[in-house]
Design an enzyme around this catalytic site. Structure first.
Site, short mmCIF file in Angstrom:
data_model
loop_
_atom_site.label_atom_id
_atom_site.label_comp_id
_atom_site.label_asym_id
_atom_site.label_seq_id
_atom_site.Cartn_x
_atom_site.Cartn_y
_atom_site.Cartn_z
N LEU A 1 45.81 41.32 42.87
CA LEU A 1 46.10 40.74 41.56
C LEU A 1 46.14 41.80 40.47
O LEU A 1 46.79 41.64 39.45
CB LEU A 1 45.02 39.71 41.19
N GLY A 2 45.40 42.85 40.69
CA GLY A 2 45.35 43.88 39.65
C GLY A 2 44.25 44.85 39.96
O GLY A 2 43.58 44.76 40.99
N GLY B 1 38.58 48.03 35.76
CA GLY B 1 37.82 49.25 35.57
C GLY B 1 36.88 49.54 36.74
O GLY B 1 36.48 50.67 36.94
N PHE B 2 36.51 48.53 37.51
CA PHE B 2 35.49 48.75 38.54
C PHE B 2 36.05 48.58 39.95
O PHE B 2 35.30 48.53 40.90
CB PHE B 2 34.32 47.81 38.31
N GLY B 3 37.37 48.47 40.06
CA GLY B 3 37.96 48.36 41.38
C GLY B 3 39.05 47.32 41.42
O GLY B 3 39.27 46.60 40.46
N PRO B 4 39.77 47.25 42.56
CA PRO B 4 40.89 46.31 42.69
C PRO B 4 40.43 44.86 42.85
O PRO B 4 39.32 44.61 43.29
CB PRO B 4 41.60 46.77 43.96
N VAL B 5 41.30 43.93 42.46
CA VAL B 5 41.01 42.50 42.59
C VAL B 5 42.07 41.87 43.49
O VAL B 5 43.26 42.12 43.34
CB VAL B 5 41.06 41.80 41.21
N LYS C 1 36.72 40.82 43.76
CA LYS C 1 36.69 42.15 43.13
C LYS C 1 35.96 43.09 44.07
O LYS C 1 34.80 42.90 44.37
CB LYS C 1 35.99 42.08 41.77
N ASP D 1 34.25 46.23 27.44
CA ASP D 1 35.67 46.38 27.76
C ASP D 1 36.43 45.09 27.47
O ASP D 1 37.20 44.61 28.30
CB ASP D 1 35.84 46.82 29.22
#
Ligand SMILES: *[C@@H]1O[C@H](CO)[C@@H](O)[C@H](O)[C@H]1NC(C)=O
Ligand SMILES: *[C@@H]1O[C@H](CO)[C@@H](O)[C@H](O)[C@H]1NC(C)=O
Ligand SMILES: *[C@@H]1O[C@H](CO)[C@@H](O)[C@H](O)[C@H]1NC(C)=O
Ligand SMILES: *[C@@H]1O[C@H](CO)[C@@H](O)[C@H](O)[C@H]1NC(C)=O
Ligand SMILES: *[C@@H]1O[C@H](CO)[C@@H](O)[C@H](O)[C@H]1NC(C)=O
Length: 393
Positions: free
Chosen positions: A82-83, A86-90, A104, A201
């Site tokens: 999905l995207g 800041g803390f990793g891919p989803v 996540k 954020d």
């Protein structure tokens, strides 16, 4: 005789044997009893353990098996991505029962211990508010750490407000509902939740939208989970996104609730105008969106800021109110900015407000401006203040 002697001797031996046997039996029985006591106590411990598990369930932290999550996401296939936050891919996933989830997958840089991480997730799972994305559980397996959230079908706010076509799906009343919802969610994080979280954020892509386009803040608590004890390059880093970061945070790493207030102000101006702060360029002047809004405010024509898609549906007094509140939020000095309780209050009434002072970072491109969250690519050092103040609860 021999045998008699033998018997005699045997009897002697027998007595000894009897003694030995007797003491062995006593010893054995003692051991047995000790053993039984031990067993009973162990059972008690076991029961306590079970009880603990029950309590954990009470705390609403379902643990997902890695195999189930891998299966749900097609082995984390790029098709389901999905995207990248800041803390990793989803990833999007569908559980065997048919429930849609968003997974996540945390980058491995959180130097946090597993138990610490679990405790943190349990705490964060307890935060529940209609304007926060719901955390369904987690999956922790060796190096893999994943958070499982409810899936939001309408993606994120940036997908709508910065797109010429989809923007037409939003009228002013939806925008106003989104602005108020984000403010309530932030108020909860800052003040009403037991954890007192500074998001760090807040930006359009971190605001997800449900079926009815109600806003839900995502990634809350992640900044908290990634605090402290980090290794080398990741130590003392400023997490945030240029264009939304307040001046005192971006340049000195000074973090407070007013950091989120600044980002909220930027976001409101983006919603009203349909422009990104970062990348906005006024044709004549070297101003970003904040500077442009400020100049229009001083000239007494703030309504020129509004996106033409919204103009027909807009409520002039509400639009003016939002621009005014946003300009108060992005003021240069943190102490001049209102806090979230005040913001929620003044968005909902029509009492007179103080005049805003000049915004921070209002000149065109500031030298720090970059494309992505600094937490991902553009990590740079800040002083200890960012981490120390983050720990403040
Ligand atoms: C894996 O997914 C399929 C459907 O996609 C499902 O039938 C199966 O039960 C799942 N297996 C596990 C272990 O979850
Ligand atoms: C995921 O990978 C495993 C082995 O790596 C494989 O057996 C399984 O079929 C894969 N599942 C999907 C949905 O691709
Ligand atoms: C939001 O999602 C729901 C459910 O998927 C869908 O019916 C609706 O059309 C979406 N709204 C917009 C504005 O895309
Ligand atoms: C706004 O309304 C006017 C007339 O009422 C119409 O001509 C115009 O196309 C509308 N603009 C938008 C963006 O809907
Ligand atoms: C505009 O918004 C204000 C404040 O929310 C409200 O009192 C008023 O009725 C609205 N006006 C219209 C025309 O909707």
């Amino acid at each position: 005789m021999y045998s008699g002697v033998a018997v005699e001797k045997g009897n002697n031996n027998g007595k000894k044997k009897a003694g030995i046997i007797a003491s062995t039996v006593v010893f054995g029985m003692g051991m047995l009893m000790l053993g039984m006591i031990f067993c009973i106590r162990r059972k008690k411990f076991r029961m306590n353990d079970n009880f603990k598990d029950v309590r954990k369930e009470d705390m609403e932290l379902p643990i997902f098996y890695l195999s189930a999550v891998a299966n749900a996401t097609g082995n984390f296939s790029s098709r389901n991505k999905l995207g990248e936050g800041g803390f990793g891919p989803v990833y999007k996933g569908i559980l065997a029962e048919g429930q849609e989830i968003a997974v996540k997958r945390l980058s491995k840089s959180s130097g946090q211990g597993l138990n610490e991480l679990k405790n943190e997730v349990i705490l964060i799972a307890k935060l529940q508010h209609r304007n926060l994305v719901k955390l369904l559980g987690c999956c922790i397996h060796e190096d893999e750490k994943m958070l499982i959230y409810e899936y939001m079908p309408n993606k994120s706010l940036d997908f709508f407000i910065f797109d010429q076509t989809r923007r037409k799906l939003m009228d002013w009343s939806k925008c106003m509902n989104i602005i108020v919802g984000i403010a309530r969610g932030l108020l909860y994080l800052h003040q009403d939740s037991r954890l007192r979280i500074i998001h760090r954020d807040i930006k359009a892509s971190n605001i997800l939208l449900d079926n009815e386009l109600n806003p839900k803040i995502s990634d809350f608590g992640l900044a908290r989970m990634f605090r402290g004890d980090q290794t080398e390059a990741n130590t003392h880093r400023v997490v945030g996104t240029y264009g939304y970061m307040s001046p005192e945070y971006a340049s000195n790493g000074h973090l407070s609730v007013k950091t989120d207030v600044f980002s909220f102000g930027v976001l409101v101006l983006e919603i009203v105008s349909g422009n990104k702060n970062r990348g906005f360029r006024h044709p004549d002047q070297n101003l970003n969106l904040l500077g442009h809004a400020w100049i229009l405010w001083i000239k007494g024509t703030p309504l020129e800021l509004i996106d033409e898609c919204l103009a027909n549906s807009s409520n002039v007094s509400e639009v003016l109110r939002c621009i005014h509140v946003a300009l108060l939020c992005v003021q240069q000095r943190p102490e001049d900015r209102p806090n979230m309780p005040t913001i929620v209050q003044i968005l909902g009434n029509e009492n007179p407000l103080p005049q805003p002072k000049q915004p921070g970072f209002f000149i065109g491109r500031n030298p720090l401006e970059q494309d992505t969250s600094s937490s991902r690519n553009n990590v740079y050092s800040a002083n200890e203040a960012s981490l120390t103040s983050l720990e403040a609860r």
